[in-house]
Enzyme design. Structure first.
Site, PDB file in Angstrom:
ATOM      1  N   GLU A  46       9.947  15.624  16.720  1.00 16.75           N
ATOM      2  CA  GLU A  46      10.389  15.458  15.125  1.00 16.75           C
ATOM      3  C   GLU A  46       9.643  16.424  14.431  1.00 16.75           C
ATOM      4  OE1 GLU A  46      11.208  11.734  12.137  1.00 16.75           O
ATOM      5  OE2 GLU A  46       9.356  11.583  13.437  1.00 16.75           O
ATOM      6  N   LYS A  74       0.764  -1.237   0.045  1.00 15.51           N
ATOM      7  CA  LYS A  74      -0.047  -0.222  -0.023  1.00 15.51           C
ATOM      8  C   LYS A  74       0.786   1.227  -0.057  1.00 15.51           C
ATOM      9  CE  LYS A  74      -1.878   2.940   2.142  1.00 15.51           C
ATOM     10  NZ  LYS A  74      -1.853   4.469   2.096  1.00 15.51           N
ATOM     11  N   GLU A 104       9.203   0.696  11.817  1.00 17.89           N
ATOM     12  CA  GLU A 104      10.208   1.382  11.523  1.00 17.89           C
ATOM     13  C   GLU A 104       9.545   2.941  11.606  1.00 17.89           C
ATOM     14  OE1 GLU A 104      12.467   4.201  10.366  1.00 17.89           O
ATOM     15  OE2 GLU A 104      12.228   3.268   8.370  1.00 17.89           O
ATOM     16  N   CYS A 148      13.378  10.033   8.346  1.00 12.01           N
ATOM     17  CA  CYS A 148      13.300   9.260   9.542  1.00 12.01           C
ATOM     18  C   CYS A 148      14.673   9.620  10.702  1.00 12.01           C
ATOM     19  CB  CYS A 148      12.836   7.884   9.681  1.00 12.01           C
ATOM     20  SG  CYS A 148      11.235   7.588   8.999  1.00 12.01           S
TER      21      CYS A 148
END
Length: 482
Positions: free
Chosen positions: A383, A177, A249, A283
């Protein structure tokens, strides 16, 4: 390169293309606003068909010889290598990164295919001693079953590759997806898959979070492999069945520590690269930097100069630009909010600080450095996922380590020092899945890559990126030989 190509995406299920049955999604170029791709909004019925195709294909695929799977993955890599420019252009139009950087992403995807093709042939079992004569125990590793691969938009092709290559090399089938923000690059990739892979081994369904939830919760999915934000990962954790394997992750606030013994110029170059590459939408981007007080002013002034020297531009018009458009308005606004918050708390903006006005209304921000950022400012504990980094001084190494470990997430940390004692102290004390010392490449293809704490669990890359799709089986044979 002109910005007029609109890709039409179709679900790819069981080797066949399917048009939208639940409406469509449009994706516009964040640099120009031009329509980049139109994709299906897959329904639960579409997901059911894709999972059924993967389940049916798994019966044969799991029994293919590792060498056969390896040959097909090498072949797929060759086909994808021939379409690097097509995939890269789609990435730039949808995601915003400069074209040369997008080409590099696709080439890394091709490398992953070749690497896991070879790893497929290296999976070995073992024999285990028994406590009685006449018995032999064999441990073999078998694929877990059909996999759901749910991927984000920041590296839309490369991150598909980690899951596609590892899962299929292990003998699993997969339903992918892609992000609703980057469907077109996945469409080009699916066309490559259609040339090589047997029907049903690799399937694509498009859609938004609702499609992802339907796929993750599907009872016939044996494992969900997800890369994305902490918020979405936590929601996904609650969505999957309690007996479905899961790897996450996720992101996190990644720190960098620069000690007084560091090569300051090297540290500045590393910080500029890892803070601002892909407009900070990585990330493992550096979010916050702690610099020993005796070298703090030198480092901060040099980093500000390095940030100001970076070229921000439309990545199609200037393929070699350093920074392109941000992918989505949410990230654009969050970055501006973090800059404003740092200012309000007393930090000084020493580079950048706002939009690139001449490129408006595109989502372009100048790479920004805020100095003297307090620990309670957003940039130092959340973040940002944008082109912003906070810098703060420290006096003692133990204090820097405590502050580095103090924010949520544990994916990657960085350090610059030329002192051996400091090197090993930092490497062992930083509570992150990946620690890079005197470099900013925290992940390489043949070593495990994953986080801890709020950054998730499980590994990609390395042999671990394949074995995570395997499960052990113990076979105990009685033969009565002594």
């Amino acid at each position: 390169m002109p910005d007029h190509t609109t890709l039409t995406c179709r679900n790819f299920i069981g080797g066949d293309w399917e048009a939208a049955s639940g409406g469509t999604l449009e994706r516009h170029n964040p640099a120009t606003g031009a329509l980049a791709a139109v994709a299906p909004r897959a329904t639960a019925a579409d997901v059911d068909r894709a999972v059924a195709a993967a389940t049916a294909a798994f019966r044969d695929w799991r029994r293919t010889l590792p060498a056969e799977r390896a040959a097909l993955l090498h072949q797929l890599a060759g086909v994808c290598a021939g379409r690097v420019d097509d995939m890269a252009a789609a990435i730039t139009r949808e995601q915003g990164k400069p074209l040369d950087e997008a080409r590099g992403e696709v080439r890394k995807f091709v490398t992953a295919l070749h690497y896991y093709a070879e790893e497929a042939t290296r999976v070995c079992g073992r024999t285990v001693p028994n406590d009685a004569h006449g018995f032999t125990s064999i441990v073999e590793y078998e694929p877990v079953g059909p996999v759901a691969g749910i991927v984000p938009w920041n590296y839309p092709v490369e991150l598909i590759g980690w899951k596609l290559a590892g899962a299929t090399a292990a003998g699993c089938t997969i339903v992918i997806k892609p992000s609703e923000y980057t469907p077109g690059s996945a469409q080009v990739l699916s066309e490559c898959v259609a040339e090589v892979m047997p029907p049903g081994v690799v399937n694509f369904v498009y859609g938004d979070g609702e499609t992802g939830r339907a796929l993750a919760a599907h009872p016939d999915i044996a494992k969900v492999a997800f890369t994305g934000s902490m918020r979405t990962g936590q929601a996904l954790y609650r969505t999957v069945s309690g007996i479905t394997a899961l790897s996450l992750e996720l992101g996190g606030s990644c720190p960098m520590i620069v000690t007084a013994t560091a090569d300051i110029d090297a540290a500045v170059a590393g910080a500029a690269r890892r803070s601002f590459r892909n407009a900070g939408q990585i990330c493992i981007a550096i979010n916050r930097i702690y610099v020993q007080d005796t070298v703090y002013d030198e480092f901060t002034s040099k980093l500000a100069a390095a940030a100001d020297a970076l070229r921000v531009a439309d990545g199609l018009r200037e393929p070699a630009a350093d920074i392109g458009a941000l992918t989505m308005d949410e990230t654009y606004q969050r970055t501006l909010a973090h800059i404003a918050d740092a200012r309000d708390r007393g930090a000084a903006v020493v580079a950048g600080g706002g939009p690139v006005e001449e490129l408006a209304p595109g989502l372009f921000l100048r790479p920004t450095v805020v100095a003297d950022a307090p620990d309670d400012s957003l940039v130092m504990h959340e973040e940002t996922f944008g082109p912003l980094v906070g810098v703060a001084p420290f006096a003692s190494l133990s204090d820097a380590i405590d502050r580095a470990n103090g924010a949520p997430g544990g994916l990657a940390a960085y350090a610059y020092t030329t002192d051996t004692h400091e090197t090993f102290t930092l490497a062992r004390a930083l509570d992150f899945g990946n620690v890079a010392v005197n470099n900013v490449d925290a992940g390489i293809m043949n070593a495990p890559y994953g986080g801890r704490r709020e950054s998730g669990f499980g590994s990609e890359h390395g042999p671990e990126g394949l074995t995570s799709y395997l499960q052990p089986k113990h076979i105990r044979l009685r033969h009565d030989a002594r």
